[in-house]
Design an enzyme around this catalytic site. Structure first.
Site, PDB file in Angstrom:
ATOM      1  N   ALA A  72      -1.194  -4.087  25.388  1.00 27.66           N
ATOM      2  CA  ALA A  72      -0.335  -3.002  25.854  1.00 27.66           C
ATOM      3  C   ALA A  72      -0.788  -2.641  27.262  1.00 27.66           C
ATOM      4  O   ALA A  72      -1.931  -2.905  27.654  1.00 27.66           O
ATOM      5  CB  ALA A  72      -0.458  -1.816  24.919  1.00 27.66           C
ATOM      6  N   GLY A 118      -2.412  -5.636  22.017  1.00 31.61           N
ATOM      7  CA  GLY A 118      -0.994  -5.729  21.645  1.00 31.61           C
ATOM      8  C   GLY A 118      -0.451  -7.147  21.710  1.00 31.61           C
ATOM      9  O   GLY A 118       0.524  -7.475  21.023  1.00 31.61           O
ATOM     10  N   GLU A 121      -1.369  -8.626  18.524  1.00 36.88           N
ATOM     11  CA  GLU A 121      -0.555  -7.947  17.508  1.00 36.88           C
ATOM     12  C   GLU A 121       0.879  -8.498  17.486  1.00 36.88           C
ATOM     13  O   GLU A 121       1.488  -8.629  16.425  1.00 36.88           O
ATOM     14  CB  GLU A 121      -0.597  -6.431  17.752  1.00 36.88           C
ATOM     15  CG  GLU A 121      -2.001  -5.873  17.478  1.00 36.88           C
ATOM     16  CD  GLU A 121      -2.181  -4.420  17.880  1.00 36.88           C
ATOM     17  OE1 GLU A 121      -1.991  -4.115  19.081  1.00 36.88           O
ATOM     18  OE2 GLU A 121      -2.493  -3.600  17.010  1.00 36.88           O
ATOM     19  N   GLU A 141      -9.495  -3.255  21.760  1.00 36.54           N
ATOM     20  CA  GLU A 141      -9.128  -1.846  21.976  1.00 36.54           C
ATOM     21  C   GLU A 141     -10.297  -0.872  21.910  1.00 36.54           C
ATOM     22  O   GLU A 141     -10.345   0.099  22.673  1.00 36.54           O
ATOM     23  CB  GLU A 141      -8.047  -1.405  20.976  1.00 36.54           C
ATOM     24  CG  GLU A 141      -6.657  -1.911  21.295  1.00 36.54           C
ATOM     25  CD  GLU A 141      -6.311  -3.227  20.615  1.00 36.54           C
ATOM     26  OE1 GLU A 141      -7.247  -3.977  20.252  1.00 36.54           O
ATOM     27  OE2 GLU A 141      -5.117  -3.501  20.444  1.00 36.54           O
TER      28      GLU A 141
HETATM   29  C1  LIG Z   1      -1.794  -0.557  20.891  1.00 33.92           C
HETATM   30  C2  LIG Z   1      -2.249  -1.617  21.803  1.00 33.92           C
HETATM   31  C3  LIG Z   1      -3.278  -1.392  22.681  1.00 33.92           C
HETATM   32  C4  LIG Z   1      -3.717  -2.412  23.633  1.00 33.92           C
HETATM   33  O1  LIG Z   1      -3.245  -3.518  23.650  1.00 33.92           O
HETATM   34  S1  LIG Z   1      -4.907  -1.926  24.762  1.00 33.92           S
HETATM   35  C5  LIG Z   1      -5.101  -3.309  25.819  1.00 33.92           C
HETATM   36  C6  LIG Z   1      -5.913  -4.403  25.195  1.00 33.92           C
HETATM   37  N1  LIG Z   1      -6.137  -5.457  26.165  1.00 33.92           N
HETATM   38  C7  LIG Z   1      -7.207  -5.491  26.966  1.00 33.92           C
HETATM   39  O2  LIG Z   1      -8.091  -4.664  26.901  1.00 33.92           O
HETATM   40  C8  LIG Z   1      -7.281  -6.633  27.960  1.00 33.92           C
HETATM   41  C9  LIG Z   1      -7.219  -6.110  29.367  1.00 33.92           C
HETATM   42  N2  LIG Z   1      -7.309  -7.175  30.342  1.00 33.92           N
HETATM   43  C10 LIG Z   1      -8.491  -7.819  30.600  1.00 33.92           C
HETATM   44  O3  LIG Z   1      -9.515  -7.580  29.991  1.00 33.92           O
HETATM   45  C11 LIG Z   1      -8.474  -8.820  31.706  1.00 33.92           C
HETATM   46  O4  LIG Z   1      -7.342  -8.615  32.496  1.00 33.92           O
HETATM   47  C12 LIG Z   1      -8.472 -10.291  31.216  1.00 33.92           C
HETATM   48  C13 LIG Z   1      -9.819 -10.608  30.506  1.00 33.92           C
HETATM   49  C14 LIG Z   1      -7.334 -10.545  30.259  1.00 33.92           C
HETATM   50  C15 LIG Z   1      -8.308 -11.228  32.458  1.00 33.92           C
HETATM   51  O5  LIG Z   1      -9.249 -10.895  33.417  1.00 33.92           O
HETATM   52  P1  LIG Z   1      -9.068 -11.460  34.919  1.00 33.92           P
HETATM   53  O6  LIG Z   1      -8.838 -12.920  34.864  1.00 33.92           O
HETATM   54  O7  LIG Z   1     -10.232 -10.972  35.707  1.00 33.92           O
HETATM   55  O8  LIG Z   1      -7.708 -10.817  35.447  1.00 33.92           O
HETATM   56  P2  LIG Z   1      -7.467  -9.291  35.929  1.00 33.92           P
HETATM   57  O9  LIG Z   1      -7.701  -9.213  37.397  1.00 33.92           O
HETATM   58  O10 LIG Z   1      -8.233  -8.344  35.073  1.00 33.92           O
HETATM   59  O11 LIG Z   1      -5.910  -9.100  35.555  1.00 33.92           O
HETATM   60  C16 LIG Z   1      -4.864  -9.491  36.428  1.00 33.92           C
HETATM   61  C17 LIG Z   1      -3.944  -8.285  36.629  1.00 33.92           C
HETATM   62  O12 LIG Z   1      -3.410  -7.961  35.353  1.00 33.92           O
HETATM   63  C18 LIG Z   1      -3.650  -6.599  35.067  1.00 33.92           C
HETATM   64  N3  LIG Z   1      -3.807  -6.423  33.622  1.00 33.92           N
HETATM   65  C19 LIG Z   1      -4.445  -7.227  32.751  1.00 33.92           C
HETATM   66  N4  LIG Z   1      -4.374  -6.754  31.506  1.00 33.92           N
HETATM   67  C20 LIG Z   1      -3.657  -5.610  31.586  1.00 33.92           C
HETATM   68  C21 LIG Z   1      -3.250  -4.646  30.628  1.00 33.92           C
HETATM   69  N5  LIG Z   1      -3.507  -4.793  29.292  1.00 33.92           N
HETATM   70  N6  LIG Z   1      -2.555  -3.580  31.058  1.00 33.92           N
HETATM   71  C22 LIG Z   1      -2.241  -3.437  32.365  1.00 33.92           C
HETATM   72  N7  LIG Z   1      -2.591  -4.330  33.321  1.00 33.92           N
HETATM   73  C23 LIG Z   1      -3.307  -5.398  32.929  1.00 33.92           C
HETATM   74  C24 LIG Z   1      -4.951  -6.289  35.806  1.00 33.92           C
HETATM   75  O13 LIG Z   1      -5.093  -4.900  36.005  1.00 33.92           O
HETATM   76  C25 LIG Z   1      -4.739  -7.048  37.091  1.00 33.92           C
HETATM   77  O14 LIG Z   1      -3.854  -6.305  37.915  1.00 33.92           O
HETATM   78  P3  LIG Z   1      -4.166  -6.154  39.485  1.00 33.92           P
HETATM   79  O15 LIG Z   1      -4.075  -7.557  40.023  1.00 33.92           O
HETATM   80  O16 LIG Z   1      -3.084  -5.260  39.988  1.00 33.92           O
HETATM   81  O17 LIG Z   1      -5.536  -5.603  39.621  1.00 33.92           O
END
Ligand SMILES: C/C=C/C(=O)SCCNC(=O)CCNC(=O)[C@H](O)C(C)(C)COP(=O)(O)OP(=O)(O)OC[C@H]1O[C@@H](n2cnc3c(N)ncnc32)[C@H](O)[C@@H]1OP(=O)(O)O
Length: 265
Positions: A72, A118, A121, A141
Site C-alpha cells: 500500500a 499489500g 496481499e 508492515e
Molecule cells: C495494508 C497494507 C499495508 C502496506 O502494504 S504497508 C507497505 C508495505 N511495503 C513496504 O514496506 C515496502 C516499502 N518499499 C521498500 O521497502 C523499498 O522500496 C523496496 C525494498 C521495495 C525497494 O527498495 P529500493 O530498490 O531501494 O527502491 P526505493 O528507492 O525504496 O523505491 C523506489 C520508489 O518507490 C517508492 N516506494 C516504494 N515502495 C513504496 C510504497 N509501499 N509506498 C509508496 N512509495 C513506495 C519509494 O519511495 C521510491 O520513490 P522515490 O523515488 O520518489 O524516492
C-alpha cells in the site's frame, strides 16, 4: 448479436485479453506500483470488467518494472488522519481483494519482482501465484508500526498455517522465490513470471470453464466449514457440473478417445 466487448481506459493499469486470458498490469513503476486509493479503485473497476468480459476464462495480475506491488502507498498511510480513516482504508483494500478472490474463474498472480505488504496481499487474493526468480515476497508492515490490513493476517495463515504465517508477519523478512516455493506460498517459479503464468493459464484453459468455476466455488465455500457440511456443498456442485453440456462433451470425448471441445454450457 452482442456488440464486441469494450473495456474502459485506465490510468494506473492496463487491461488486455490474449487467447481468453485477461492480463492486468499495474503501471505505477515510479512508486514500485504501490497501491494508493486511485489504484485500488481502478483494480475494483478492472475486476468488474473481467467478470463481465465474455471472452475471459483466466485472469493474470502482474506489475510493470521491477515490482509486482511494493505494498500500500506508505505516503497515503502516513497521512491517514484518524482511526476511522485508517479503518476505511483497510476496508477499501479488503473489499477490492475480496472481489478479486470472488471472480468465478481461475486467477494467477504473476509476481515479477517485489510483492510486499499489500502487494503480497493482492497475490494472496489470487487463486495461484507464480514468481520470477528475482521476486521478493513479504509482509513488512510491523516495521512501519502497522499490521497487514488488506487480508494478510487472514489469508496467509489459511494458506501456510499459523506458525509459518506469524514467522513472516513478526519478522517482516523478504523471502526469495525459492523459499516462497518451498513454503507453498507460490505454486511455480520461472525466469519470467508472466510467461510462466501464461503457461499455467494454458494448462488450465484445456479444461471445462464451468467445472473450473464450480471447483473454485467448492473449495472457497468449504474452506471455513466442517467437513460434513463442506462435502454436502461438494456433492451439490458435482450435481450441477453433471447437468452441463460440458460434462456430456468431456465424458463423451474421453470414451471416443478425442480432445474435448468445451463451450462453457
Ligand atoms: C495494508 C497494507 C499495508 C502496506 O502494504 S504497508 C507497505 C508495505 N511495503 C513496504 O514496506 C515496502 C516499502 N518499499 C521498500 O521497502 C523499498 O522500496 C523496496 C525494498 C521495495 C525497494 O527498495 P529500493 O530498490 O531501494 O527502491 P526505493 O528507492 O525504496 O523505491 C523506489 C520508489 O518507490 C517508492 N516506494 C516504494 N515502495 C513504496 C510504497 N509501499 N509506498 C509508496 N512509495 C513506495 C519509494 O519511495 C521510491 O520513490 P522515490 O523515488 O520518489 O524516492
Amino acid at each position: 448479436m452482442n456488440p464486441p466487448f469494450e473495456a474502459p481506459e485506465f490510468e494506473h493499469l492496463s487491461y488486455q485479453v490474449e487467447d481468453r486470458v485477461a492480463i492486468v498490469t499495474l503501471r505505477r513503476p515510479q512508486a514500485l506500483n504501490a497501491l494508493n486509493q486511485d489504484v485500488l479503485v481502478e483494480l475494483a473497476n478492472v475486476t468488474e470488467v473481467i467478470a463481465q468480459d465474455p471472452e475471459v476464462r483466466v485472469a493474470i495480475f502482474t506489475g510493470e518494472g521491477r515490482a509486482f506491488v511494493a505494498g500500500a502507498d506508505i505516503g497515503e498511510i502516513a497521512a491517514l488522519e484518524d482511526v476511522f480513516a485508517a479503518r476505511e482504508f483497510a476496508i477499501l483494500g479488503q473489499s477490492v481483494f475480496n472481489e478479486i478472490a470472488a471472480l468465478p474463474l481461475p486467477t494467477i498472480a504473476a509476481i515479477n519482482g517485489y510483492a510486499l505488504g499489500g502487494g503480497l496481499e493482492l497475490a494472496l487474493a489470487c487463486d495461484l501465484r507464480v514468481a520470477s526468480t528475482k521476486a521478493r515476497l513479504g509482509l513488512p508492515e510491523v516495521g512501519l508500526g502497522i499490521i497487514p490490513g488488506f487480508g494478510g493476517t487472514q489469508r496467509l495463515p489459511r494458506l501456510l498455517g499459523r506458525g509459518r504465517a506469524l514467522d513472516l508477519i513478526f519478522t517482516g523478512r523478504h523471502l526469495s522465490a525459492e523459499e516462497a516455493l518451498s513454503l507453498g506460498l507460490v505454486n511455480r517459479v520461472g525466469e519470467d513470471a508472466l510467461e510462466t503464468a501464461k503457461e499455467l493459464a494454458a494448462a488450465i484453459l484445456k479444461n471445462g470453464p464451468i467445472a473450473l468455476a464450480l471447483a473454485k466455488e467448492a473449495v472457497g465455500r468449504g474452506e471455513n466449514l466442517d467437513l460434513q457440511e463442506a462435502l454436502e456443498i461438494e456433492a451439490d456442485l458435482f450435481g450441477l457440473a453433471c447437468a452441463t453440456q460440458d460434462m456430456r462433451e468431456g465424458t463423451r470425448a474421453f470414451l471416443e478417445k478425442r480432445t474435448p471441445q468445451f463451450k462453457g454450457e
